[in-house]
Design a protein around this motif. Structure first.
Motif, PDB file in Angstrom:
ATOM      1  N   TYR A 186       0.801  -1.230   0.000  1.00 49.31           N
ATOM      2  CA  TYR A 186       0.000   0.000   0.000  1.00 49.31           C
ATOM      3  C   TYR A 186       0.832   1.278   0.000  1.00 49.31           C
ATOM      4  O   TYR A 186       0.314   2.357  -0.255  1.00 49.31           O
ATOM      5  N   VAL A 456     -10.842   0.530   2.252  1.00 47.34           N
ATOM      6  CA  VAL A 456     -10.930   1.370   1.047  1.00 47.34           C
ATOM      7  C   VAL A 456     -12.317   1.261   0.426  1.00 47.34           C
ATOM      8  O   VAL A 456     -12.972   2.268   0.154  1.00 47.34           O
ATOM      9  N   VAL A 457     -12.779   0.012   0.215  1.00 47.78           N
ATOM     10  CA  VAL A 457     -14.035  -0.133  -0.525  1.00 47.78           C
ATOM     11  C   VAL A 457     -15.260   0.217   0.326  1.00 47.78           C
ATOM     12  O   VAL A 457     -16.318   0.509  -0.211  1.00 47.78           O
ATOM     13  N   PHE A 459     -15.253   2.783   2.337  1.00 49.56           N
ATOM     14  CA  PHE A 459     -15.056   4.200   2.676  1.00 49.56           C
ATOM     15  C   PHE A 459     -14.882   4.368   4.195  1.00 49.56           C
ATOM     16  O   PHE A 459     -15.535   5.184   4.828  1.00 49.56           O
TER      17      PHE A 459
ATOM     18  N   ASN B 166     -12.427  10.793  -5.482  1.00 47.89           N
ATOM     19  CA  ASN B 166     -12.223   9.832  -4.381  1.00 47.89           C
ATOM     20  C   ASN B 166     -13.419   8.918  -4.117  1.00 47.89           C
ATOM     21  O   ASN B 166     -13.571   8.403  -3.024  1.00 47.89           O
ATOM     22  N   GLN B 167     -14.266   8.730  -5.120  1.00 47.73           N
ATOM     23  CA  GLN B 167     -15.406   7.822  -4.954  1.00 47.73           C
ATOM     24  C   GLN B 167     -15.248   6.566  -5.810  1.00 47.73           C
ATOM     25  O   GLN B 167     -15.795   5.518  -5.496  1.00 47.73           O
ATOM     26  N   ILE B 169     -13.224   3.411  -7.316  1.00 46.12           N
ATOM     27  CA  ILE B 169     -12.148   2.560  -6.795  1.00 46.12           C
ATOM     28  C   ILE B 169     -11.493   1.781  -7.939  1.00 46.12           C
ATOM     29  O   ILE B 169     -12.180   1.160  -8.750  1.00 46.12           O
ATOM     30  N   ARG B 196      -9.777   6.096  -5.433  1.00 44.33           N
ATOM     31  CA  ARG B 196      -9.321   5.247  -4.326  1.00 44.33           C
ATOM     32  C   ARG B 196      -8.698   4.010  -4.950  1.00 44.33           C
ATOM     33  O   ARG B 196      -9.160   3.550  -5.996  1.00 44.33           O
ATOM     34  N   LYS B 197      -7.667   3.480  -4.299  1.00 48.82           N
ATOM     35  CA  LYS B 197      -6.956   2.349  -4.902  1.00 48.82           C
ATOM     36  C   LYS B 197      -6.931   1.139  -3.968  1.00 48.82           C
ATOM     37  O   LYS B 197      -6.661   1.284  -2.777  1.00 48.82           O
TER      38      LYS B 197
END
Lengths: 510, 337
Positions: A186, A456-457, A459, B166-167, B169, B196-197
């Protein structure tokens, strides 16, 4: 569905070329699998150039046979020498080697062969009959599920501590810490590398297993008297075929092992190295009065051996149907598939059914052949347990070094293996479960990646995210059950403890 | 003795003779070759810096028999894995041209430019290696689900991201990889482009994520992804290449759509010992070039979905230099991940 057409493809396998190729694949897999440090993916990769000259179906039969046998081959050295050849057979060390120590090496091998062959066959049938729907299931797994599967795996630590729960947990945490070594995906930052290049790629599982079990075992055999052998007997049973009574005794352990294997095969990234621990922990939780887990319980061995080969067929499903390999071996087989001009996916089933079904039948028949070759090898290999300790100890040390070096041509891996060897030696001596360290190391990266990906997914809002996913909720419930049963003593265990206390009180009052 | 037996005996003697001759030839061939001053005069090792079974391993194991044919000596692939390639690369930088003249290595770009990241504290750089040829180049692509309805090409994808910073991915390989650098470039040079990653170390994980809707788009290399496009699971939205890619002629380049030269790829080169020059290097170079033009080899690589891309001399140097400039312009280690 098993249509007459599909059954017809089974006949394709029975050509002399295919059967001979299968024999080579099975033999190479068994031998390479049995050598600590050399893994099934490596055996498969080395056979790929050999497969160039063969027809695509024959070539793939060679590779899948080698895969099935490679996963099983590791169990030989795990059971006989406490030196697992592959990460898929590490859990078989616990009960398998204890059986060997009690002079029951052949009994252990024969039940392990039965569990593995049948596991491979059931898994192969699932591959043949249920591939498309099971491939769809594999797509339900996302970061939340991976994270939770790794937590479920970590609950197995409780099963491998044998009374030393806190020491086992410390061992598990130590394994998790070691799992953070290496360049972080990361951030690209080198974590805990101490400027040493050997740590940059992270601590690999294979040198860790060879160190924790094989090398540590070599060290242990080198202390004390050089005479005497590990099995404590001078003659071994010659009966390599399992008895009906034995199979009946372990029947539920086998079923639970096969089920665990079949399911874990479909879960991407988990595979045999996680399945065996979950199956073993399940067995320990089902312990009955009189069971001797940790001291050579046949049911524990049956479960680990059933599960690791139960994985083999279903782990090929996502690869054939979706082109997404479930594990490293499947990834290597996928590469070979493409070189032979076969692109994975449903088109493969539509355009080349004769090839794909021949390969699947080949996998099934290879499992049967593996049983016979293994029975033949078992007698030869079991002789190792009659060797004097003074010869066996150094032999294991030498093979650990050679195998680890040959696995990567990288001297750093040998140092890391030896480091784990010393850790494993002391961990075993002071009851800080080496299996706990290994579990932390295997599951650490899956847990970390799963957790970070989930953040991440989702949020940064993981709880509602987990509860919005049915599979995640099911795994969560399994974790809760696993923990509940791990910490709550069974009624008969409680009775036994009360009895012990009563006995003690009686003896003190006497 | 009847005739049959006699013939059998003769056959066996012939067989033994041939076997003995063959064994002697194998044993003494290198010595004879050395005495004749022939180069190479013994087996050549081809070092792959990753494990058996990976992409690099696969392609060089395919290549080895053809190189062997040209060099006239056995070519053995040796895997020296570890440190993301650096265990082997550090050794390659130290090879002695006098002793290590029968060994070739493979080096991956832009991967090896991770040495530009000051956190890695590497002492090696491109000057430490003796490059012979560029071998293959697999351009990066960005792909979305085939059934995606929010965007269907790069233009609409960028607009969507800009409206929803930033929404969105994206799945990509680890920080510092070619896939990550392509995204990092876009974030640096396209206004308001922020995604986002989710990072991975394998294509299987990335593809799983985008197909099962965990992520919205994926950055990968063409070779591995074409089958998923044929299966109508994924749809390419751009290729990070200087021109459209042969296998995907309808897919536009990043530059065509944005005007920004975002070129990223997985490239493989072949090196020999630093300082090895003159005739020896020339012999290797000629054999590599010839083997790479072997139609049988090219057909195998086409099936393997690997894009063979030969460069030598100044062109090779220029490509390495261009890649270095790209990585330096992105400076991924300074970006928030």
């Amino acid at each position: 569905m098993l249509t007459p057409e599909i059954i017809g493809y089974a006949l394709n396998v029975l050509s002399a070329t295919n059967l001979f190729t299968m024999l080579i694949g099975v033999s190479v897999g068994l031998v390479i699998g049995a050598i600590p440090g050399l893994s099934p993916p490596m055996a498969i990769a080395l056979l790929i150039p050999v497969s160039f000259g063969l027809a695509p179906d024959t070539a793939l039969i060679l590779l899948v046979s080698c895969y099935a046998a490679g996963i099983y081959g590791g169990s030989f050295s795990a059971i006989l020498l406490r030196a697992p050849g592959t990460s898929a057979s590490a859990a078989s060390v616990i009960e398998g080697y204890e059986l060997t120590k009690r002079g029951k090496a052949i009994e252990a091998i024969r039940i392990s062969t039965f569990a593995s062959v049948m596991g491979g066959l059931i898994s192969g049938l699932a591959l043949l009959l249920l591939a498309p729907p099971l491939a769809a299931v594999s797509l339900w797994f996302g970061p939340a599920e991976f994270f939770l599967v790794s937590l479920l795996g970590l609950t197995s630590i409780a099963a491998v501590t044998f009374g030393a729960l806190y020491r086992g947990l410390i061992a598990g945490l130590f394994g998790l810490l070691l799992a953070t070594f290496g360049i972080d995906t990361y951030s690209g930052f080198p974590r805990y590398t101490f400027g040493y290049i050997g740590f940059e790629g992270g601590l690999e599982i294979l040198p860790a297993i060879v160190g924790l079990f094989a090398f540590a075992q070599g060290l242990e055999l080198c202390e004390g008297k050089a005479t005497g052998n590990i099995s404590g007997v001078t003659r071994l049973s010659w009966n390599v075929w399992p008895k009906l009574s034995e199979i009946f005794y372990v029947r539920w352990a086998l079923v639970r092992g096969w089920v665990t294997g079949l399911i874990m095969g479909i879960v991407p990234a988990a595979g045999a190295s996680v399945a065996q621990w979950i199956a073993y922990a399940w067995e320990v939780r089902h312990a009955k009065p009189g069971d001797e887990f940790g001291k050579g319980e046949l049911k524990g061995l049956a479960a680990t051996e059933a599960s690791n080969n139960g994985v083999t067929g279903t782990s090929l499903i996502p690869m054939f149907i979706l082109g997404i390999p479930g594990g490293i071996s499947a990834a290597v087989i996928l590469g070979a598939l493409m070189i032979h001009g076969l692109n994975p996916g449903m088109r493969l089933f539509r355009n080349n059914p004769e090839v794909i079904y021949t390969i699947m039948w080949g996998f099934l028949i290879a499992n049967v052949m593996m049983g016979f070759v293994a029975a033949f090898l078992a007698r030869i290999m079991a002789y190792l347990t009659l060797f004097p300790r003074g010869i066996l100890g150094p032999m294991i040390l030498i093979f650990s070094v050679i195998g680890t070096y040959a696995g990567a041509n990288n001297i750093h891996n040998v140092w890391i293996m030896m480091m784990f060897g010393v850790i494993g030696y002391y961990a075993q001596k002071y009851r800080f479960s080496p299996a706990g360290i290994l579990l932390g190391l295997i599951l650490g990266p899956i847990a970390e990646d799963g957790f970070r990906d989930m953040m991440v997914v989702s949020f940064n809002n993981p709880i509602p995210f987990i509860f919005s996913r049915p599979i995640a909720i099911i795994i969560l419930l399994m974790i809760v059950f696993a923990l509940y049963f791990a910490f709550k003593p069974k009624s008969w265990e409680k009775k036994r403890e009360d009895q012990d206390i009563d006995d003690k009180q009686l003896s003190t009052t006497d | 003795m009847d005739k049959k037996m006699e013939k059998k005996g003769k056959d066996r003697r012939d067989f033994l003779k041939v076997t003995a001759a063959a064994s002697a030839a194998t044993l003494f061939a290198p010595a004879i070759a050395r005495a004749q001053g022939k180069f190479p005069n013994g087996p050549v090792q081809l070092v792959v810096p990753f494990k058996t079974g990976g992409g690099s391993d696969r392609t060089f194991r395919l290549f080895a028999p053809y190189l062997q044919k040209e060099l006239g000596v056995p070519v053995n692939v040796i895997n020296i894995a570890g440190g993301g390639g650096w265990v082997a690369w550090q050794q390659m930088a130290k090879w002695d041209p006098a002793k290590d003249d029968h060994i070739l290595g493979t080096l991956n770009f832009p991967h090896m430019f991770s040495y530009l990241d000051p956190r890695m504290k590497r002492s090696e750089n491109t000057e430490s290696f003796n490059f012979i040829a560029w071998h293959s180049l697999d351009p990066c692509i960005w792909a979305i689900r085939d059934k995606e309805d929010r965007f269907d090409d790069l233009k609409s994808f960028i607009e969507y991201v800009q409206k929803n910073p930033n929404q969105v991915i994206m799945s990509t390989t680890a920080v510092g990889s070619d896939d990550h650098m392509g995204i990092a470039f876009a974030e640096k040079f396209i206004d308001n482009f922020k995604v986002r990653k989710v990072y991975a170390n394998s294509d299987k994980k990335k593809i799983n994520e985008v197909i099962n809707s965990t992520t919205d788009a994926v950055a990968g290399n063409v070779g591995f992804y074409v089958p998923f496009m044929l299966e109508r699971q994924l749809k390419p939205i751009c290729v990070l290449h200087d021109e459209r890619y042969e296998a995907l002629p309808a897919t536009r380049t990043f530059e065509e759509v944005t005007g920004q030269k975002n070129i990223s790829f997985a490239g493989r080169t072949i090196v020999c010992a630093p300082g090895l020059g003159g005739e020896k290097k020339a012999i290797f170079a000629a054999a590599i070039k010839k083997a790479m033009n072997n139609p049988e080899y090219l057909a195998k690589e086409a099936k393997n979905k690997n894009n063979i891309f030969y460069l030598e001399g100044d062109d090779l140097k220029a490509k390495i230099e261009e890649t270095r400039k790209f990585v330096e312009s992105v400076k991924f280690w300074e970006q928030k991940t």
